[in-house]
Design an enzyme around this catalytic site. Sequence first.
Site, PDB file in Angstrom:
ATOM      1  N   GLY A 194      70.245 -34.994  44.067  1.00 40.80           N
ATOM      2  CA  GLY A 194      69.327 -34.557  45.123  1.00 40.80           C
ATOM      3  C   GLY A 194      68.398 -35.701  45.520  1.00 40.80           C
ATOM      4  N   HIS A 195      67.778 -36.314  44.510  1.00 41.44           N
ATOM      5  CA  HIS A 195      66.904 -37.471  44.791  1.00 41.44           C
ATOM      6  C   HIS A 195      67.688 -38.586  45.482  1.00 41.44           C
ATOM      7  CE1 HIS A 195      64.827 -35.790  41.083  1.00 41.44           C
ATOM      8  NE2 HIS A 195      63.837 -35.838  41.938  1.00 41.44           N
ATOM      9  N   ASP A 228      63.135 -27.182  47.725  1.00 38.42           N
ATOM     10  CA  ASP A 228      61.735 -26.747  47.642  1.00 38.42           C
ATOM     11  C   ASP A 228      61.296 -26.337  49.051  1.00 38.42           C
ATOM     12  OD1 ASP A 228      60.934 -27.686  44.703  1.00 38.42           O
ATOM     13  OD2 ASP A 228      62.248 -29.195  45.580  1.00 38.42           O
ATOM     14  N   MET A 274      59.118 -37.012  41.431  1.00 35.75           N
ATOM     15  CA  MET A 274      58.537 -36.997  40.084  1.00 35.75           C
ATOM     16  C   MET A 274      59.516 -37.608  39.081  1.00 35.75           C
ATOM     17  SD  MET A 274      56.145 -33.658  39.886  1.00 35.75           S
ATOM     18  CE  MET A 274      57.382 -32.475  39.377  1.00 35.75           C
ATOM     19  N   TYR A 276      63.152 -38.661  36.998  1.00 35.26           N
ATOM     20  CA  TYR A 276      64.300 -38.043  36.322  1.00 35.26           C
ATOM     21  C   TYR A 276      65.357 -37.697  37.365  1.00 35.26           C
ATOM     22  CZ  TYR A 276      66.361 -36.691  31.991  1.00 35.26           C
ATOM     23  OH  TYR A 276      67.165 -36.663  30.887  1.00 35.26           O
TER      24      TYR A 276
HETATM   25  N1  LIG Z   1      69.009 -30.215  44.649  1.00 30.84           N
HETATM   26  C1  LIG Z   1      68.273 -30.912  45.523  1.00 30.84           C
HETATM   27  N2  LIG Z   1      68.773 -31.234  46.723  1.00 30.84           N
HETATM   28  C2  LIG Z   1      68.022 -31.918  47.620  1.00 30.84           C
HETATM   29  N3  LIG Z   1      66.780 -32.346  47.380  1.00 30.84           N
HETATM   30  C3  LIG Z   1      66.240 -32.065  46.196  1.00 30.84           C
HETATM   31  C4  LIG Z   1      66.944 -31.334  45.204  1.00 30.84           C
HETATM   32  N4  LIG Z   1      66.140 -31.200  44.116  1.00 30.84           N
HETATM   33  C5  LIG Z   1      64.988 -31.811  44.420  1.00 30.84           C
HETATM   34  N5  LIG Z   1      65.023 -32.338  45.658  1.00 30.84           N
HETATM   35  C6  LIG Z   1      63.949 -33.013  46.358  1.00 30.84           C
HETATM   36  O1  LIG Z   1      63.606 -34.203  45.689  1.00 30.84           O
HETATM   37  C7  LIG Z   1      62.226 -34.480  45.941  1.00 30.84           C
HETATM   38  C8  LIG Z   1      61.561 -34.816  44.646  1.00 30.84           C
HETATM   39  O2  LIG Z   1      61.511 -33.642  43.854  1.00 30.84           O
HETATM   40  P1  LIG Z   1      61.227 -33.628  42.307  1.00 30.84           P
HETATM   41  O3  LIG Z   1      61.102 -35.012  41.808  1.00 30.84           O
HETATM   42  O4  LIG Z   1      60.187 -32.625  42.029  1.00 30.84           O
HETATM   43  O5  LIG Z   1      62.637 -33.128  41.732  1.00 30.84           O
HETATM   44  P2  LIG Z   1      63.063 -31.679  41.325  1.00 30.84           P
HETATM   45  O6  LIG Z   1      64.492 -31.683  41.003  1.00 30.84           O
HETATM   46  O7  LIG Z   1      62.509 -30.725  42.336  1.00 30.84           O
HETATM   47  O8  LIG Z   1      62.314 -31.476  39.980  1.00 30.84           O
HETATM   48  P3  LIG Z   1      61.687 -30.106  39.491  1.00 30.84           P
HETATM   49  O9  LIG Z   1      62.638 -29.018  39.792  1.00 30.84           O
HETATM   50  O10 LIG Z   1      61.457 -30.338  38.081  1.00 30.84           O
HETATM   51  O11 LIG Z   1      60.424 -29.999  40.301  1.00 30.84           O
HETATM   52  C9  LIG Z   1      61.653 -33.245  46.618  1.00 30.84           C
HETATM   53  O12 LIG Z   1      61.555 -33.465  48.014  1.00 30.84           O
HETATM   54  C10 LIG Z   1      62.687 -32.191  46.315  1.00 30.84           C
HETATM   55  O13 LIG Z   1      62.722 -31.148  47.274  1.00 30.84           O
HETATM   56 MG   LIG Z   2      60.316 -30.556  42.149  1.00 28.60          MG
END
Ligand SMILES: Nc1ncnc2c1ncn2[C@@H]1O[C@H](COP(=O)(O)OP(=O)(O)OP(=O)(O)O)[C@@H](O)[C@H]1O
Ligand SMILES: [Mg+2]
Length: 291
Positions: free
Chosen positions: A36-37, A150, A30, A32
């Site tokens: 992690g991304h 998640d 999503m 931003y």
């Molecule tokens: N800290 C992290 N470490 C590893 N993967 C992550 C982490 N945060 C998010 N992701 C993964 O990145 C992918 C995209 O998630 P997303 O874009 O929703 O980011 P997010 O940080 O989870 O945002 P939000 O918490 O607002 O939902 C998902 O597979 C999510 O599990």
């Molecule tokens: Mg998320």
Amino acid sequence: MEILKSPRDMRATAEEFRRQDLSLGLVPTMGYFHEGHLSLMRRARADCQRVVVSLFVNPAQFGPGEDLGRYPRDFERDRDLAAAEGVDVMFAPDAADMYPESYATYVDVERLTAGLCGARRPGHFRGVATVVTKLLNICRPTAAYFGRKDYQQAQVIKRLVADLNFDVKIEVLPIVREADGLAMSSRNQYLTAEERRQAACLFRALARAQELYAAGETRPGRFVDEMTAVITAQPPARVDYAEVVDAEELTPAGTVEAGNVAVVAAFLNQTRLIDNTILGKEYLGAEVNTC
Ligand SMILES: Nc1ncnc2c1ncn2[C@@H]1O[C@H](COP(=O)(O)OP(=O)(O)OP(=O)(O)O)[C@@H](O)[C@H]1O
Ligand SMILES: [Mg+2]
């Protein structure tokens, strides 16, 4: 890096990759972006000949009172970060192209979505399962990459792919954390400096769960009580849930054993954060950055 907006163009590009027999890694996001991304993009880049990152703030996974309207966005920054990771294609569709007015089809993964975030966010996983199904059909990847932050989402996606016979490998990668243990999340952006400090209590609750496990505790109620106590000791943090669950079915553990997952969700004022740890399988020390 190519930027594609229309699902039709994305599909045509993906078809061309297939025709050339190129492996394709998909990283659904999503936007931003945080580390992690980027960790998912790096792994996809290492594994696959082509990498597609989708950037779509999926309206279907937000509830009526939730933060869809104010979800953080920065397309230029995300584009530059993805390009720097060597991503081949950024797929950034408009909601109107993903969900036209005639739209009528949703994917429901049963049971796995009954508890935890599924119980607190009605319809959330229906939106996630639906958009992931669409992204898999549009991009036809060889592998798709998700974060373990998640945890429930990753299990839901694995089950959906197995149940609906998708020909894709689902990779679930470790949680990338800040120095104080806080799991990186785009929603951390909502926290004030004070809330940001307080937010480390989720990680401390999970570290406490690992300690209990290491000390031989097997009663789930003890884990729930201790995790709750750690979070509650850090006002204004409020527990949304704190549980120990079976790693596959996400049902409450009867007796806690190695491989069970301690999961927490907590509010810092308006902001809701989640985190988890696999009991007996990881060390949550102070200076650990990814676990
Ligand atoms: N800290 C992290 N470490 C590893 N993967 C992550 C982490 N945060 C998010 N992701 C993964 O990145 C992918 C995209 O998630 P997303 O874009 O929703 O980011 P997010 O940080 O989870 O945002 P939000 O918490 O607002 O939902 C998902 O597979 C999510 O599990
Ligand atoms: Mg998320």
